[in-house]
Design a protein around this motif. Sequence first.
Motif, PDB file in Angstrom:
ATOM      1  N   CYS A 162       0.971  -1.233   0.216  1.00 29.11           N
ATOM      2  CA  CYS A 162      -0.530   0.045   0.214  1.00 29.11           C
ATOM      3  C   CYS A 162       0.574   1.249  -0.290  1.00 29.11           C
ATOM      4  O   CYS A 162       1.753   1.289   0.281  1.00 29.11           O
TER       5      CYS A 162
ATOM      6  N   CYS B 201      -0.509   4.229   0.950  1.00 24.39           N
ATOM      7  CA  CYS B 201      -1.160   5.406   1.232  1.00 24.39           C
ATOM      8  C   CYS B 201      -0.305   6.508   2.506  1.00 24.39           C
ATOM      9  O   CYS B 201      -1.408   7.058   3.487  1.00 24.39           O
TER      10      CYS B 201
ATOM     11  N   ASN C 178      -1.273  -4.263   2.167  1.00 27.82           N
ATOM     12  CA  ASN C 178      -2.218  -3.951   1.560  1.00 27.82           C
ATOM     13  C   ASN C 178      -3.447  -4.359   2.479  1.00 27.82           C
ATOM     14  O   ASN C 178      -4.340  -4.523   2.598  1.00 27.82           O
TER      15      ASN C 178
ATOM     16  N   CYS D   6      -3.927  -3.594   5.190  1.00 31.71           N
ATOM     17  CA  CYS D   6      -5.663  -2.337   5.104  1.00 31.71           C
ATOM     18  C   CYS D   6      -7.349  -3.309   5.757  1.00 31.71           C
ATOM     19  O   CYS D   6      -7.791  -2.034   6.342  1.00 31.71           O
TER      20      CYS D   6
ATOM     21  N   CYS E 113      -5.714   2.068  -0.400  1.00 33.51           N
ATOM     22  CA  CYS E 113      -6.003   1.003  -0.409  1.00 33.51           C
ATOM     23  C   CYS E 113      -6.724   0.255  -1.375  1.00 33.51           C
ATOM     24  O   CYS E 113      -6.824  -0.167  -2.006  1.00 33.51           O
TER      25      CYS E 113
END
Length: 147
Positions: free
Chosen positions: A72, A74, A84, A87, A110
């Motif tokens: 990910c 973010c 990921n 998340c 995500c």
Amino acid sequence: MLSTTRKFLFLFIIVALLSTIISACSTQKQSNDLHMMSMDQMPGEVQSAPVTVQAAYQFAAANPDIMKNIPCYCGCGNVGHTSNYSCYVSQVDDKGKFTFDDHALGCSICVDITQDVMRLLKDGKSPQDARAYVDATYSKYGSSNIP
């Protein structure tokens, strides 16, 4: 009269063969269907989320082997996420009970990453191809959270 019966029999055989061929072709698409966790196993917050968010949670939870290898971008590495998958899922206990993370409920990066992975896999790409795509597309937003 016999010749008419033969014509109908011949036509029937052709229609039956074509039906078999057509149905065989249509099942090829089913092999690209994604493995998804049932919505009734999702927490209420996910069940009331937008459809794309719901699908991302369902896919991530059902495919840890893929999603633990997808990063990910973010910035969630700062909260301890290591892929990921993190998340969406905080933990799975010994009995298989999921504890879901609510991070992706409010993070479009995500969800976009997961939706891209889903699309690529449905298009026949490998998980490695999906990872390369995610790295190339999302690295502009920050650092990978995969250590």
